[in-house]
Design a protein around this motif. Structure first.
Motif, short mmCIF file in Angstrom:
data_model
loop_
_atom_site.label_atom_id
_atom_site.label_comp_id
_atom_site.label_asym_id
_atom_site.label_seq_id
_atom_site.Cartn_x
_atom_site.Cartn_y
_atom_site.Cartn_z
N ARG A 182 14.61 -2.92 -8.65
CA ARG A 182 13.57 -2.76 -9.65
C ARG A 182 12.64 -1.59 -9.35
O ARG A 182 12.57 -1.12 -8.21
CB ARG A 182 12.74 -4.04 -9.78
CG ARG A 182 13.52 -5.21 -10.35
CD ARG A 182 12.72 -6.49 -10.37
NE ARG A 182 13.51 -7.57 -10.98
CZ ARG A 182 13.35 -8.01 -12.22
NH1 ARG A 182 12.39 -7.48 -12.98
NH2 ARG A 182 14.10 -8.96 -12.71
N SER A 183 11.90 -1.16 -10.38
CA SER A 183 10.74 -0.30 -10.18
C SER A 183 9.57 -1.23 -9.88
O SER A 183 9.56 -2.38 -10.28
CB SER A 183 10.44 0.51 -11.44
OG SER A 183 11.57 1.25 -11.85
N ALA A 184 8.56 -0.72 -9.15
CA ALA A 184 7.46 -1.59 -8.75
C ALA A 184 6.12 -0.92 -8.98
O ALA A 184 5.94 0.28 -8.75
CB ALA A 184 7.60 -1.98 -7.28
N PHE A 185 5.16 -1.74 -9.44
CA PHE A 185 3.76 -1.34 -9.57
C PHE A 185 2.94 -2.34 -8.77
O PHE A 185 3.05 -3.55 -8.98
CB PHE A 185 3.31 -1.34 -11.03
CG PHE A 185 3.98 -0.29 -11.87
CD1 PHE A 185 3.39 0.96 -12.04
CD2 PHE A 185 5.21 -0.54 -12.48
CE1 PHE A 185 4.00 1.93 -12.81
CE2 PHE A 185 5.82 0.42 -13.25
CZ PHE A 185 5.23 1.67 -13.42
N LEU A 186 2.11 -1.84 -7.85
CA LEU A 186 1.43 -2.67 -6.87
C LEU A 186 -0.07 -2.40 -6.87
O LEU A 186 -0.51 -1.25 -6.86
CB LEU A 186 2.00 -2.38 -5.48
CG LEU A 186 1.26 -2.92 -4.26
CD1 LEU A 186 1.33 -4.43 -4.20
CD2 LEU A 186 1.86 -2.30 -2.98
N CYS A 187 -0.88 -3.46 -6.85
CA CYS A 187 -2.33 -3.29 -6.76
C CYS A 187 -2.94 -4.50 -6.05
O CYS A 187 -2.54 -5.64 -6.30
CB CYS A 187 -2.96 -3.13 -8.14
SG CYS A 187 -4.72 -2.73 -8.08
N PHE A 246 -3.05 -5.71 1.90
CA PHE A 246 -1.97 -6.33 1.12
C PHE A 246 -1.01 -5.26 0.62
O PHE A 246 0.22 -5.42 0.72
CB PHE A 246 -2.58 -7.09 -0.07
CG PHE A 246 -1.58 -7.58 -1.07
CD1 PHE A 246 -0.85 -8.73 -0.84
CD2 PHE A 246 -1.37 -6.89 -2.26
CE1 PHE A 246 0.07 -9.19 -1.77
CE2 PHE A 246 -0.46 -7.33 -3.20
CZ PHE A 246 0.27 -8.49 -2.96
N MET A 247 -1.53 -4.17 0.09
CA MET A 247 -0.66 -3.11 -0.44
C MET A 247 0.18 -2.48 0.67
O MET A 247 1.36 -2.19 0.47
CB MET A 247 -1.48 -2.06 -1.17
CG MET A 247 -2.07 -2.55 -2.48
SD MET A 247 -2.63 -1.21 -3.56
CE MET A 247 -3.95 -0.50 -2.58
N ALA A 248 -0.42 -2.28 1.83
CA ALA A 248 0.34 -1.69 2.94
C ALA A 248 1.49 -2.61 3.35
O ALA A 248 2.62 -2.15 3.60
CB ALA A 248 -0.59 -1.44 4.12
N ALA A 249 1.23 -3.92 3.40
CA ALA A 249 2.27 -4.88 3.78
C ALA A 249 3.37 -4.94 2.73
O ALA A 249 4.57 -4.98 3.06
CB ALA A 249 1.65 -6.26 3.99
N MET A 250 2.99 -4.93 1.45
CA MET A 250 3.98 -5.00 0.38
C MET A 250 4.85 -3.75 0.35
O MET A 250 6.07 -3.83 0.16
CB MET A 250 3.31 -5.20 -0.98
CG MET A 250 2.66 -6.56 -1.17
SD MET A 250 3.74 -7.98 -0.84
CE MET A 250 3.20 -8.41 0.83
N LYS A 251 4.25 -2.60 0.54
CA LYS A 251 5.03 -1.36 0.57
C LYS A 251 6.04 -1.40 1.70
O LYS A 251 7.22 -1.05 1.53
CB LYS A 251 4.11 -0.15 0.73
CG LYS A 251 4.87 1.18 0.72
CD LYS A 251 3.92 2.37 0.85
CE LYS A 251 4.71 3.67 0.83
NZ LYS A 251 3.82 4.85 1.00
N GLU A 252 5.61 -1.85 2.87
CA GLU A 252 6.51 -1.95 4.03
C GLU A 252 7.64 -2.94 3.73
O GLU A 252 8.82 -2.68 4.05
CB GLU A 252 5.72 -2.40 5.25
CG GLU A 252 6.54 -2.49 6.52
CD GLU A 252 5.70 -2.88 7.72
OE1 GLU A 252 6.23 -3.55 8.62
OE2 GLU A 252 4.50 -2.51 7.76
#
Length: 349
Positions: A211-216, A221-227
């Motif tokens: 999928r494509s992803a949009f994160l906020c 939290f964002m650093a962990a999700m990106k990893e």
């Protein structure tokens, strides 16, 4: 219906039309022109606006993401109480229906017009839900759109899930909209308890890597999700996150050894203001000390509200977000991301 016309520079006055509680620690409210015919607001889902509110005799500016959809007659925002949040906590506790606030036009590069596929994941935590909610509602409102959306949200407990009932309703009404909620404390609910690990993401959305992803959400939290998403094999060319961290400087540093002393002068002829500061000081701090009317909302080189022009002197910078190539060539900078390396002359007009 006619569109609301945002000025290229400067703020407009809008009135708080409605305000209501979303959770025990967050409120939603809408903004619209105080009088005249209803006008539709145009923006790209995911963008933010900058609010200016007078608190204790001083105008305070902050950037907040929009949670409404474009082409509506009211803008909607949701604000959560935060520790030491001067403006956020004022809005939660004291903003009144009928109160006038200053608003800068929508801005930001985290938005739905970024290239993405027909399958997307929207990931959020806390009040980071606001821009991705705008994206989801916009996609679902378009009957010609067939994007498959998996909405994954993290919160502390069930009664702190912003837009909880609305998310449930959206999932019931749209086969292409799927909701997964992870809670730190899942008491009183059927949701999973814990944190969004790689395993949890894969369990919620088995095809998330495709999928494509949009994160906020909060920075950690964002650093962990990106990893996690990188480890799961997602194509990071179609990964986007709301960032309030300025981009790295692309301008070489001016050698401090060439400076005759460690002090520089900041002069603003338009207001006859001048202040002394140290080499390397952030320009916005000097301008505020000089008491000139400059807006500083995000203070991280993202919103563009503190744009000004350096007409004389040397400087470095860490962000050019919102500036065009022509503006950069003409010496425009974002004061919150500009460091004085010599005496500077500044134009705010």
């Amino acid at each position: 219906m006619n569109l609301f016309q945002w000025p290229e520079n400067g703020a407009v006055s809008l009135v708080c039309k409605r305000k209501w509680a979303e959770t025990s620690t967050s409120v939603s409210f809408t903004l619209a022109p105080e009088a005249g015919e209803p006008l539709c607001f145009d923006f790209i889902p995911g963008q933010f606006i900058t609010l200016g509110i007078e608190i204790d005799g001083k105008m305070e500016y902050r950037a907040y993401s929009l949670s409404s959809t474009p082409n509506q007659t009211e803008l909607q925002l949701t604000i959560k109480r935060v520790v030491d949040g001067k403006v956020s906590n004022y809005i939660v506790d004291r903003l009144q229906e009928g109160q006038i606030v200053s608003v800068l036009k929508p801005a930001g590069e985290f938005h739905l017009q970024q290239p993405h596929g027909k399958q997307i994941a929207l990931l959020s935590a806390g009040c980071g839900i606001t821009p991705v909610m705008s994206m989801a509602k916009t996609l679902l409102a378009n009957e010609d759109d067939d994007t498959d959306i998996h909405f994954i949200h993290a919160a502390t407990q069930v009664d702190q899930v912003i837009y909880h009932q609305e998310l449930i309703t959206m999932a019931k009404e749209h086969d292409r909209f799927h909701v997964s909620i992870m809670l730190e404390d899942a008491s009183g609910s059927d949701y999973l308890e814990g944190r969004l690990t790689q395993a949890a993401l894969k369990q919620y959305c088995p095809d998330i890597a495709e999928r494509s992803a949009f994160l906020c959400g909060p920075v950690g939290f964002m650093a962990a999700m990106k990893e996690n998403l990188e480890a799961l094999g997602m194509d990071m060319n179609v990964f986007y996150q709301e960032s309030f961290t300025p981009a790295e400087s692309t301008q070489p540093d001016v050698s401090l050894e060439s400076m005759s002393n460690n002090n520089v002068s900041i002069f603003v002829p338009d207001f006859g203001a001048q202040v002394e500061t140290q080499v390397g000081s952030v320009l916005i701090d000097a301008l505020e000390e000089a008491k000139v009317p400059v807006i500083a909302a995000c203070r991280s080189g993202i919103c563009g509200s503190c744009k000004c022009r350096v007409t004389k002197g040397e400087y470095t910078r860490t962000s050019t977000t919102t500036l065009t190539e022509d503006e950069i060539e003409l010496g425009f900078v974002l004061a919150c991301s500009c460091q004085a390396q010599s005496d500077l002359e500044i134009s705010l007009n």
